[in-house]
Design a protein around this motif. Sequence first.
Motif, PDB file in Angstrom:
ATOM      1  N   LEU A   1       0.834  -1.196   0.000  1.00  0.00           N
ATOM      2  CA  LEU A   1       0.000   0.000   0.000  1.00  0.00           C
ATOM      3  C   LEU A   1       0.874   1.253   0.000  1.00  0.00           C
ATOM      4  O   LEU A   1       0.589   2.226  -0.707  1.00  0.00           O
ATOM      5  CB  LEU A   1      -0.925   0.000   1.217  1.00  0.00           C
ATOM      6  CG  LEU A   1      -1.994   1.096   1.265  1.00  0.00           C
ATOM      7  CD1 LEU A   1      -2.904   1.010   0.043  1.00  0.00           C
ATOM      8  CD2 LEU A   1      -2.815   0.987   2.542  1.00  0.00           C
ATOM      9  N   ARG A   2       1.967   1.224   0.777  1.00  0.00           N
ATOM     10  CA  ARG A   2       2.900   2.344   0.793  1.00  0.00           C
ATOM     11  C   ARG A   2       3.540   2.534  -0.578  1.00  0.00           C
ATOM     12  O   ARG A   2       3.695   3.669  -1.062  1.00  0.00           O
ATOM     13  CB  ARG A   2       3.996   2.104   1.849  1.00  0.00           C
ATOM     14  CG  ARG A   2       5.079   3.172   1.885  1.00  0.00           C
ATOM     15  CD  ARG A   2       4.543   4.501   2.344  1.00  0.00           C
ATOM     16  NE  ARG A   2       5.534   5.560   2.261  1.00  0.00           N
ATOM     17  CZ  ARG A   2       5.306   6.813   2.634  1.00  0.00           C
ATOM     18  NH1 ARG A   2       4.124   7.156   3.119  1.00  0.00           N
ATOM     19  NH2 ARG A   2       6.252   7.723   2.522  1.00  0.00           N
ATOM     20  N   SER A   3       3.869   1.433  -1.220  1.00  0.00           N
ATOM     21  CA  SER A   3       4.488   1.499  -2.543  1.00  0.00           C
ATOM     22  C   SER A   3       3.531   2.114  -3.566  1.00  0.00           C
ATOM     23  O   SER A   3       3.938   2.930  -4.398  1.00  0.00           O
ATOM     24  CB  SER A   3       4.913   0.101  -2.991  1.00  0.00           C
ATOM     25  OG  SER A   3       5.520   0.137  -4.259  1.00  0.00           O
ATOM     26  N   THR A   4       2.245   1.740  -3.501  1.00  0.00           N
ATOM     27  CA  THR A   4       1.279   2.303  -4.449  1.00  0.00           C
ATOM     28  C   THR A   4       1.056   3.783  -4.178  1.00  0.00           C
ATOM     29  O   THR A   4       0.840   4.570  -5.108  1.00  0.00           O
ATOM     30  CB  THR A   4      -0.071   1.560  -4.389  1.00  0.00           C
ATOM     31  OG1 THR A   4      -0.624   1.670  -3.073  1.00  0.00           O
ATOM     32  CG2 THR A   4       0.094   0.097  -4.744  1.00  0.00           C
ATOM     33  N   LEU A   5       1.122   4.184  -2.897  1.00  0.00           N
ATOM     34  CA  LEU A   5       0.982   5.597  -2.558  1.00  0.00           C
ATOM     35  C   LEU A   5       2.143   6.404  -3.123  1.00  0.00           C
ATOM     36  O   LEU A   5       1.953   7.488  -3.698  1.00  0.00           O
ATOM     37  CB  LEU A   5       0.913   5.770  -1.041  1.00  0.00           C
ATOM     38  CG  LEU A   5       0.748   7.197  -0.522  1.00  0.00           C
ATOM     39  CD1 LEU A   5      -0.553   7.822  -1.025  1.00  0.00           C
ATOM     40  CD2 LEU A   5       0.778   7.219   1.004  1.00  0.00           C
ATOM     41  N   GLU A   6       3.352   5.883  -2.999  1.00  0.00           N
ATOM     42  CA  GLU A   6       4.518   6.563  -3.555  1.00  0.00           C
ATOM     43  C   GLU A   6       4.441   6.621  -5.076  1.00  0.00           C
ATOM     44  O   GLU A   6       4.820   7.618  -5.696  1.00  0.00           O
ATOM     45  CB  GLU A   6       5.792   5.835  -3.115  1.00  0.00           C
ATOM     46  CG  GLU A   6       6.051   5.948  -1.610  1.00  0.00           C
ATOM     47  CD  GLU A   6       7.204   5.073  -1.160  1.00  0.00           C
ATOM     48  OE1 GLU A   6       7.658   4.224  -1.967  1.00  0.00           O
ATOM     49  OE2 GLU A   6       7.658   5.228  -0.004  1.00  0.00           O
ATOM     50  N   PHE A   7       3.959   5.537  -5.659  1.00  0.00           N
ATOM     51  CA  PHE A   7       3.792   5.497  -7.110  1.00  0.00           C
ATOM     52  C   PHE A   7       2.772   6.535  -7.556  1.00  0.00           C
ATOM     53  O   PHE A   7       2.956   7.232  -8.557  1.00  0.00           O
ATOM     54  CB  PHE A   7       3.364   4.093  -7.539  1.00  0.00           C
ATOM     55  CG  PHE A   7       3.144   3.931  -9.009  1.00  0.00           C
ATOM     56  CD1 PHE A   7       4.083   4.364  -9.927  1.00  0.00           C
ATOM     57  CD2 PHE A   7       1.989   3.330  -9.493  1.00  0.00           C
ATOM     58  CE1 PHE A   7       3.893   4.209 -11.295  1.00  0.00           C
ATOM     59  CE2 PHE A   7       1.778   3.167 -10.849  1.00  0.00           C
ATOM     60  CZ  PHE A   7       2.728   3.610 -11.750  1.00  0.00           C
TER      61      PHE A   7
END
Length: 262
Positions: free
Chosen positions: A141-147
Amino acid sequence: MRGKQDPMAALQDQAEAPAVKPLRKRRLADEIYAQILLQLSTGRYAIGDRLPTEKDMAAMYDVSRPVVREALQHLHNDGLIDARRGSGTFVTRLPPSEMAHYTEDARIAQYMRAYEVRKSLECEAARLAALRINQSGLRRLRSTLEFMAETIRTSEGVVEADFLFHLEIARATENDLFEKQLLFLKPDMMGTMRIAADITLTREEARKRKVLQEHRDIYDAIRAGDGELAKMFMHYHLVNVRDRITDQDFGGEKGRSANSPP
């Protein structure tokens, strides 16, 4: 338990999956809805103007009065018009001018109706995700937010990143029916996300920051394990997105701050 997945790889998987096509045929009420929406977004009416009567609209569009009534009800649900007993139907707010570009899409009415379903589905998904998410899911979820932050900065791939963020929340509920429902709603969700993104990316930087902050607030509440706060932030976000689509005066700094959910 899923391992860490690269956001781009996840998007590719979604792109290759067959799209779910609703079994719904084009409806007259949706066409009338789109026609009136076009008039509202192109300045045919001003706030406070009275619309023609149902009888006059039925004659104008060569449809029955119940068809006109249904189209007007959808516009009322969007907060664009208000019916006053004995006085008529009046314009209460105007959508952004960019909405005119989307009224030829026969699914525009269904796109907007999807918000009613999303509020019920995604608010509960956010609550459950906060209570059940594991470390692997939190990293995704953190990775998708950064993306998503990167796509907003570059104005490329915003819609795909936005959908993936919401899909990861559904996955974090550990109830596959939430994920399945979002995948079923994907065409309508991406339709509204595309409209919202196109409007947001042409506006001031404050508006872009606010959109991103709304997603960060949802993530932070889920990371903190606060289900009720995650639910409130998701509701706040979905209401704001709909307002950004239906209200030309809804700006990046209007209303409550992103840190103050309803």
